[in-house]
Design a protein around this motif. Structure first.
Motif, PDB file in Angstrom:
ATOM      1  N   GLY A 161       1.021  -1.240  -0.006  1.00 13.09           N
ATOM      2  CA  GLY A 161      -0.114  -0.185   0.023  1.00 13.09           C
ATOM      3  C   GLY A 161       0.680   1.251   0.045  1.00 13.09           C
ATOM      4  N   CYS A 162       2.022   1.260  -0.046  1.00 13.37           N
ATOM      5  CA  CYS A 162       3.036   2.403   0.157  1.00 13.37           C
ATOM      6  C   CYS A 162       2.988   2.843  -1.562  1.00 13.37           C
ATOM      7  CB  CYS A 162       4.460   2.051   0.386  1.00 13.37           C
ATOM      8  SG  CYS A 162       5.485   3.605   0.337  1.00 13.37           S
ATOM      9  N   THR A 163       2.911   4.254  -1.532  1.00 13.19           N
ATOM     10  CA  THR A 163       2.999   5.045  -2.781  1.00 13.19           C
ATOM     11  C   THR A 163       3.873   6.187  -2.553  1.00 13.19           C
ATOM     12  OG1 THR A 163       0.836   6.168  -2.218  1.00 13.19           O
ATOM     13  CG2 THR A 163       0.576   4.178  -3.358  1.00 13.19           C
ATOM     14  N   VAL A 164       4.672   6.260  -1.822  1.00 15.53           N
ATOM     15  CA  VAL A 164       5.422   7.550  -1.330  1.00 15.53           C
ATOM     16  C   VAL A 164       6.075   7.745  -2.648  1.00 15.53           C
ATOM     17  CG1 VAL A 164       7.278   8.615  -0.086  1.00 15.53           C
ATOM     18  CG2 VAL A 164       5.658   7.344   1.029  1.00 15.53           C
ATOM     19  N   CYS A 165       6.877   7.182  -3.292  1.00 15.42           N
ATOM     20  CA  CYS A 165       7.720   7.704  -4.566  1.00 15.42           C
ATOM     21  C   CYS A 165       6.867   8.172  -5.743  1.00 15.42           C
ATOM     22  CB  CYS A 165       8.573   6.377  -4.872  1.00 15.42           C
ATOM     23  SG  CYS A 165       7.950   4.773  -5.525  1.00 15.42           S
ATOM     24  N   ILE A 166       5.811   7.145  -5.736  1.00 16.50           N
ATOM     25  CA  ILE A 166       4.848   7.648  -6.942  1.00 16.50           C
ATOM     26  C   ILE A 166       4.189   8.972  -6.701  1.00 16.50           C
ATOM     27  CG2 ILE A 166       2.662   6.837  -7.961  1.00 16.50           C
ATOM     28  CD1 ILE A 166       3.531   3.773  -7.261  1.00 16.50           C
ATOM     29  N   ASP A 167       3.982   9.263  -5.340  1.00 19.36           N
ATOM     30  CA  ASP A 167       3.265  10.289  -5.089  1.00 19.36           C
ATOM     31  C   ASP A 167       4.062  11.713  -5.346  1.00 19.36           C
ATOM     32  OD1 ASP A 167       0.879   9.042  -4.418  1.00 19.36           O
ATOM     33  OD2 ASP A 167       1.398   9.261  -2.104  1.00 19.36           O
ATOM     34  N   VAL A 168       5.324  11.805  -4.900  1.00 18.56           N
ATOM     35  CA  VAL A 168       6.333  12.644  -4.799  1.00 18.56           C
ATOM     36  C   VAL A 168       6.860  12.894  -6.025  1.00 18.56           C
ATOM     37  CG1 VAL A 168       6.713  12.754  -2.380  1.00 18.56           C
ATOM     38  CG2 VAL A 168       8.174  11.327  -4.139  1.00 18.56           C
ATOM     39  N   CYS A 169       6.921  12.242  -7.051  1.00 20.43           N
ATOM     40  CA  CYS A 169       7.603  12.406  -8.221  1.00 20.43           C
ATOM     41  C   CYS A 169       6.733  13.339  -9.235  1.00 20.43           C
ATOM     42  CB  CYS A 169       7.429  11.084  -9.473  1.00 20.43           C
ATOM     43  SG  CYS A 169       8.174  11.300 -11.026  1.00 20.43           S
ATOM     44  N   PRO A 170       7.601  14.745  -9.606  1.00 17.75           N
ATOM     45  CA  PRO A 170       6.924  15.843 -10.256  1.00 17.75           C
ATOM     46  C   PRO A 170       6.621  15.582 -11.635  1.00 17.75           C
ATOM     47  CG  PRO A 170       9.471  15.966  -9.837  1.00 17.75           C
ATOM     48  CD  PRO A 170       9.034  14.915  -9.203  1.00 17.75           C
ATOM     49  N   LEU A 171       6.899  14.469 -12.276  1.00 16.60           N
ATOM     50  CA  LEU A 171       7.048  14.032 -13.471  1.00 16.60           C
ATOM     51  C   LEU A 171       5.930  13.006 -13.789  1.00 16.60           C
ATOM     52  CD1 LEU A 171      10.393  15.230 -14.476  1.00 16.60           C
ATOM     53  CD2 LEU A 171       8.393  16.309 -15.588  1.00 16.60           C
ATOM     54  N   ASP A 172       5.428  12.514 -12.491  1.00 15.80           N
ATOM     55  CA  ASP A 172       4.477  11.365 -12.697  1.00 15.80           C
ATOM     56  C   ASP A 172       5.076   9.934 -13.332  1.00 15.80           C
ATOM     57  OD1 ASP A 172       2.404  10.268 -11.290  1.00 15.80           O
ATOM     58  OD2 ASP A 172       0.986  11.200 -12.688  1.00 15.80           O
ATOM     59  N   VAL A 173       6.439   9.728 -13.084  1.00 15.92           N
ATOM     60  CA  VAL A 173       6.664   8.654 -14.078  1.00 15.92           C
ATOM     61  C   VAL A 173       6.761   7.172 -13.362  1.00 15.92           C
ATOM     62  CG1 VAL A 173       8.127  10.286 -15.605  1.00 15.92           C
ATOM     63  CG2 VAL A 173       9.262   9.233 -13.588  1.00 15.92           C
ATOM     64  N   LEU A 174       6.636   7.480 -12.190  1.00 18.01           N
ATOM     65  CA  LEU A 174       6.690   5.977 -11.276  1.00 18.01           C
ATOM     66  C   LEU A 174       5.172   5.559 -11.105  1.00 18.01           C
ATOM     67  CD1 LEU A 174       9.302   7.280  -8.723  1.00 18.01           C
ATOM     68  CD2 LEU A 174       9.769   5.979 -10.622  1.00 18.01           C
ATOM     69  N   TRP A 175       4.933   4.327 -11.570  1.00 24.52           N
ATOM     70  CA  TRP A 175       3.660   3.508 -11.412  1.00 24.52           C
ATOM     71  C   TRP A 175       3.880   2.245 -10.898  1.00 24.52           C
ATOM     72  CZ3 TRP A 175      -0.970   5.204 -13.983  1.00 24.52           C
ATOM     73  CH2 TRP A 175      -0.973   6.742 -14.428  1.00 24.52           C
ATOM     74  N   ILE A 176       2.873   1.596 -10.346  1.00 28.54           N
ATOM     75  CA  ILE A 176       2.802   0.472  -9.913  1.00 28.54           C
ATOM     76  C   ILE A 176       2.843  -0.534 -11.143  1.00 28.54           C
ATOM     77  CG2 ILE A 176       1.369  -1.503  -8.726  1.00 28.54           C
ATOM     78  CD1 ILE A 176       2.081   0.680  -6.609  1.00 28.54           C
ATOM     79  N   ASN A 177       3.816  -1.478 -11.006  1.00 30.37           N
ATOM     80  CA  ASN A 177       3.846  -2.513 -11.958  1.00 30.37           C
ATOM     81  C   ASN A 177       2.855  -3.693 -11.700  1.00 30.37           C
ATOM     82  OD1 ASN A 177       4.546  -4.957 -13.451  1.00 30.37           O
ATOM     83  ND2 ASN A 177       6.701  -4.527 -13.273  1.00 30.37           N
ATOM     84  N   GLU A 178       1.716  -3.528 -12.816  1.00 26.89           N
ATOM     85  CA  GLU A 178       0.853  -4.605 -12.553  1.00 26.89           C
ATOM     86  C   GLU A 178       1.072  -6.134 -12.001  1.00 26.89           C
ATOM     87  OE1 GLU A 178      -2.344  -3.237 -12.034  1.00 26.89           O
ATOM     88  OE2 GLU A 178      -2.032  -1.415 -12.547  1.00 26.89           O
ATOM     89  N   ASP A 179       2.141  -6.459 -12.881  1.00 25.73           N
ATOM     90  CA  ASP A 179       2.667  -7.936 -12.382  1.00 25.73           C
ATOM     91  C   ASP A 179       3.212  -8.137 -10.857  1.00 25.73           C
ATOM     92  OD1 ASP A 179       1.978  -8.261 -14.964  1.00 25.73           O
ATOM     93  OD2 ASP A 179       3.832  -7.897 -15.806  1.00 25.73           O
ATOM     94  N   THR A 180       3.849  -7.260 -10.474  1.00 26.89           N
ATOM     95  CA  THR A 180       4.462  -7.487  -9.377  1.00 26.89           C
ATOM     96  C   THR A 180       4.074  -6.748  -8.121  1.00 26.89           C
ATOM     97  OG1 THR A 180       6.219  -5.648  -9.645  1.00 26.89           O
ATOM     98  CG2 THR A 180       6.775  -7.942 -10.519  1.00 26.89           C
TER      99      THR A 180
END
Lengths: 77, 577
Positions: free
Chosen positions: A24-43
């Motif tokens: 449930g952690c989304t810290v890196c995804i939240d803070v990226c100013p360019l929104d390039v980090l996403w959850i990998n659906e497979d892992t």
């Protein structure tokens, strides 16, 4: 018109053993100013989905488990 | 109220952009009147958005009593900007600069102090002393975020604004935008709007060729400049490009402001100083450019003569603040400040008033030429504003917007306009086939480099404009596969607008001014008889991009004997050298 898939080495690396995005952690995804980090659906882990990085480092600095490493993009290295 | 089944969100004050100026504007509006609804809309996440996402290592233009007066500051910036400034706006900044430092200090932002507890000011500018280091400035965003929460500002992350709305009388009425993760549109009705969307930093292409390896945070791509233009606001002096001296390829600031007071300097290939002063001005950049192109080039940041403890101090500041990955960049190339000078280069071009003087025209109240629309920070036209200027004008805009909204009822929305804009937003994802935003962006930014980058040449700029307009013709083929690509597709449309503005503004001013920023080879001289004006760029009554002149307001501070100080930038060699 046909579109090719573009192969590209990305600068942000996530250590999947350390990453707790699947809990449930989304810290890196939240803070990226360019929104390039996403959850990998497979892992269920975070990953760099788009090669659009400013190597600015909030994702690495704010990660609670030190799972994220920001490298300098290859073209600049 | 609903338009096209989309609920219209109402707020009193809307702030677009949650970087530096935006949060200050939102907090100020709530401090003025806690009962107002204040909404802060951010394309990324306010926790880490904008130019100072990793903090800032200093105030570059702080006017601190005992070290400088507002009058001295206004004079210095007027001279550094070749006379074309709106002095009342500079004066408003200069007089509020110190109270803002004290406010930030009370919020917990750490500024460097000397052993007596006084602010530890450093001289970097040509004439006066205005630099205040912040070696522990990495937490500025956290402090701003706490203030937003404490003042109950409503935050909407991951929405990008695409167009401003106006009522039938021409007053601001709100905005329309889109969620960057779901592609769902958003319509916001507001009694006053403050824009703080940062620089147009994705205009030129960095020499590395990496689209996002820009000097500016690449989220700052000129959306605000484009939206203000389409809303009918005046933009000013866009031909005064931002071009900065940077670490080559890394493209982050070399930070002469940090290293200068400690003995570092900008040097040529022979380790010699060639500029008198490291403060970023057009004249300084012209000398930098000449050295870069000369037999004594390229240009370097020289630190290898400094003592070990000084170098450690520099590393601590530069590798933890603002652009902390620079240490990693040097490591990858085996560059150590102790042994080697660091190669420098000039940045890609952009619009950024923080470092130069172009942007959406704003007066000393933060007002644009559209009633109810205010602008602050790197996108507003107040010269050399830097981070402290963004805070001060955020505050000014917050106050002005509250005043404007006070007597206003809910604005009437133009539903036909909203309908057209919804179609523009939805179009790229409706196409299964076409040109991806990345390719279109690369092309237009490459054209900016080829044709608009100084030295500027008339015929080249005309060809460049023609080619940029040809890219615009391709827009009906722009396609996006997901909401993220839609964000980039909306951004590239702003980038094309900015590229056209850059070409037209540069063609309009038939003189050279601001050193390298508008170095026009076929009009090499500064011509005060014809061009002692702000240039205007605006949408005329036929919807065409037009130019004009705006008189420079009477000076509050005369320039006196020092008026040519920034012309004497090159280190003079002795006659017998």
């Amino acid at each position: 018109m046909p579109i090719a898939n573009h192969h590209s080495s990305v600068p942000v690396i996530v250590d999947e053993d350390k990453c707790i995005a699947d809990k449930g952690c989304t810290v890196c995804i939240d803070v990226c100013p360019l929104d390039v980090l996403w959850i990998n659906e497979d892992t269920g882990k975070a990953h760099m989905k788009y090669d659009e990085c400013w190597y600015c480092m909030p994702c690495e600095a704010d990660c609670p488990t030190d799972a994220v490493t920001v490298n300098i993009p290859y073209l600049l290295r | 109220m609903e338009i096209n089944n989309i609920p219209v969100i109402d707020t009193d004050i809307l702030v677009i952009g949650g970087g530096t100026a935006g949060p200050m504007a939102a907090v100020t509006a709530k401090e003025q009147n806690p009962d107002l609804n204040v909404m802060l809309l951010e394309k990324a996440n306010v926790k880490r958005s904008g130019a100072i996402s990793m903090g800032m290592d200093g105030l570059n233009n702080a006017v601190v009593p005992g070290h400088a007066t507002p009058e001295q500051y206004v004079k210095e910036i007027t001279i550094a900007n070749d006379g074309i400034v709106h002095q009342p706006a500079l004066m408003a900044y200069a007089t509020r600069s110190f109270p803002m430092i004290e406010k930030l200090d009370s919020w917990g932002v750490h500024f460097q102090k000397d052993e007596t507890g006084d602010y530890d000011m450093k001289k970097v500018h040509h004439l006066g002393t205005y630099v205040l280091p912040m070696p522990e400035g990495h937490n500025v965003k956290k402090i701003l975020y706490r203030r937003l929460r404490r003042n109950r500002v409503q935050i909407e992350n991951r929405y990008t604004a695409t167009r401003l709305l106006k009522d039938p009388d021409g007053n601001i009425a709100g905005m329309i935008g889109v969620n960057t993760r779901t592609a769902e549109p958003i319509i916001i009705r507001a009694k006053a709007v403050i824009m703080a969307t940062g620089a147009a930093g994705r205009l030129g292409l960095p020499t590395s060729g990496y689209l996002f390896g820009t000097y500016e945070n690449p989220a700052n791509n000129g959306d605000g400049h484009a939206m203000a233009y389409h809303a009918g606001a005046d933009l000013a002096n866009l031909e005064c490009f931002q071009i900065n001296p940077l670490l080559k390829d890394y493209n982050g600031p070399a930070c002469a402001y940090v290293t200068g007071p400690l003995g570092g300097f900008t040097s040529n290939a022979f380790g010699e100083r060639f500029i008198e002063c490291d403060y970023w001005s057009g004249q300084m950049m012209l000398e930098f450019f000449k050295e870069l192109e000369s037999g004594t080039g390229p240009v370097f940041l020289k630190l290898d003569h400094l003592a070990e403890e000084t170098i450690q101090e520099i590393e601590t500041v530069l590798h933890t603040n603002e652009r902390p990955s620079r240490g990693r960049f040097h490591e990858g190339r085996d560059v150590n400040y102790r042994q080697r000078m660091v190669e420098m280069h000039i940045s890609e071009v952009g619009f950024c008033s923080g470092h130069s003087a172009s942007g959406v025209w704003t007066d000393e109240t933060g007002a644009t030429t559209v009633p109810g629309l205010y602008c602050a920070g790197d996108m507003a036209s107040v010269a050399h504003n830097y981070m402290l200027g963004a805070f001060v004008y955020g505050q000014i805009c917050g106050e002005s917007a509250v005043e404007f909204a006070k007597s206003r009822r809910e604005p009437v929305l133009d539903e036909a306009f909203i309908q057209t804009e919804l179609e523009r937003i939805q179009a790229p994802m409706k196409r299964a086939d076409g040109i991806p935003p990345e390719q279109m962006e690369y092309k237009v930014r490459r054209l900016v480099n080829d044709y608009l980058q100084p030295p500027k040449v008339t015929r080249k700029m005309e060809i460049g404009l023609e080619r940029i307009l040809a890219v615009r013709e391709d827009l009906p083929q722009l396609c996006a596969r997901d909401p993220h690509e839609l964000l980039r597709a909306m951004e590239v449309q702003s980038i094309i607008d900015c590229a056209e503005m850059a070409a037209r503004a540069s063609l309009y001013r038939t003189e050279s001014r601001w050193g390298l920023y508008h170095y026009r080879v076929d009009y090499p001289e500064q011509d005060d008889s014809e061009w002692f004006y702000h240039s205007r760029l605006f949408k005329d009554e036929n919807g065409q991009m037009a130019s004009g002149k705006r008189p420079v307001a009477d000076y509050l501070v005369p320039l006196g004997d020092e008026k040519d100080a920034y012309r004497k930038m090159r280190v003079q060699k002795a006659a017998n050298a």
